[in-house]
Design an enzyme around this catalytic site. Sequence first.
Site, PDB file in Angstrom:
ATOM      1  N   LYS A 198       0.667  -1.146   0.021  1.00  0.00           N
ATOM      2  CA  LYS A 198       0.228  -0.055  -0.488  1.00  0.00           C
ATOM      3  C   LYS A 198       0.850   1.623   0.082  1.00  0.00           C
ATOM      4  CE  LYS A 198      -3.488  -2.500   2.217  1.00  0.00           C
ATOM      5  NZ  LYS A 198      -4.752  -2.628   2.812  1.00  0.00           N
ATOM      6  N   GLU A 213     -11.338 -10.148  -0.839  1.00  0.00           N
ATOM      7  CA  GLU A 213     -10.672  -9.474   0.203  1.00  0.00           C
ATOM      8  C   GLU A 213     -12.475  -8.978   0.825  1.00  0.00           C
ATOM      9  OE1 GLU A 213      -6.538  -8.080   0.077  1.00  0.00           O
ATOM     10  OE2 GLU A 213      -7.758  -6.319  -0.916  1.00  0.00           O
ATOM     11  N   SER A 252      -6.609  -9.509   6.690  1.00  0.00           N
ATOM     12  CA  SER A 252      -5.885  -9.567   7.940  1.00  0.00           C
ATOM     13  C   SER A 252      -4.996 -10.334   8.452  1.00  0.00           C
ATOM     14  CB  SER A 252      -6.916  -9.262   9.214  1.00  0.00           C
ATOM     15  OG  SER A 252      -8.134  -7.791   9.428  1.00  0.00           O
TER      16      SER A 252
HETATM   17  P1  13P Z   1      -4.717  -6.059   5.629  1.00  0.00           P
HETATM   18  O1  13P Z   1      -3.738  -7.205   5.253  1.00  0.00           O
HETATM   19  O2  13P Z   1      -3.667  -5.576   6.244  1.00  0.00           O
HETATM   20  O3  13P Z   1      -5.628  -6.691   6.085  1.00  0.00           O
HETATM   21  O4  13P Z   1      -5.102  -5.740   4.138  1.00  0.00           O
HETATM   22  C1  13P Z   1      -5.067  -6.250   2.951  1.00  0.00           C
HETATM   23  C2  13P Z   1      -5.265  -5.981   1.922  1.00  0.00           C
HETATM   24  O5  13P Z   1      -5.661  -5.274   1.609  1.00  0.00           O
HETATM   25  C3  13P Z   1      -4.634  -6.468   0.646  1.00  0.00           C
HETATM   26  O6  13P Z   1      -4.548  -6.230  -0.374  1.00  0.00           O
END
Ligand code: 13P
Length: 261
Positions: free
Chosen positions: A14, A174, A220
Amino acid sequence: MSARRRPLVSGNWKMNLDHHQAIHAARDLGLRLRGADTAAVDLSVHPPFTDLRSVQTVLEADDVPVALGAQNCAVEDAGPFTGEVSAPMLAKLHVEYVIVGHSERRRLFGETDEVVAAKLRAVVRNGMTPICCVGETLEEREAGETTTRLTGQVDAALEAFDGEILPALVVAYEPLWAIGTGRAASPDDAQDAARVIRSVVAARRGDEAGAQLRVQYGGSVTPANAAELVAAPDIDGLLVGGASLDPAQFVAIARAAHPPV
Ligand code: 13P
């Protein structure tokens, strides 16, 4: 997980890690990974655009067995689109996987199913593999609309390749309520969703296309829950956010994703 599908574990960084930090993280990954870690599992990392060249250089120079990925790309290949980064630019950096339609892009940046389909085409047109994200909100889940939502999103993604042989494609399930909340989907709920996604692809594009599709789970994921999620028969890997920023945790998750021998 079918013996015919290799799991893909992807780290979505991200908007984290500047290029100095990214170089450090990529080197750290290379030091931690053993040959056996990638014997049966594919790995990718998806740094921010400004890190891609630096991370590419480290991965290639140090022979790190991790594919380079991106988090997004433009619809068009070139032209007057200020601020955009095109798929050919990514391909030139040896990017192999591009995340398309992440819920953060759909929700915060207004990406519609049509935009997502156009980006899927751009990625494939330039020889890379898209990781197309789908998932329902908590409200949709509580209203019993999960299957409808996932079916709609997968159908819209398939429209990108209407009338063509379906290219290599990864779909990441997701659920929005699981992203960054510390509340992962249960293996049963993740499996149910992955089965829906696979069955939509099989129904529209044939059993072989359904059987070949790789479906990741994301939301998560941690070293503690990775193994039970990947053990679900229709889940072929993980899309990891927060935990992928720590190379030790990402490697632990990759090891948990080994298919049973
Ligand atoms: P997290 O693993 O921080 O929950 O994020 C998941 C995600 O959006 C991966 O693209």
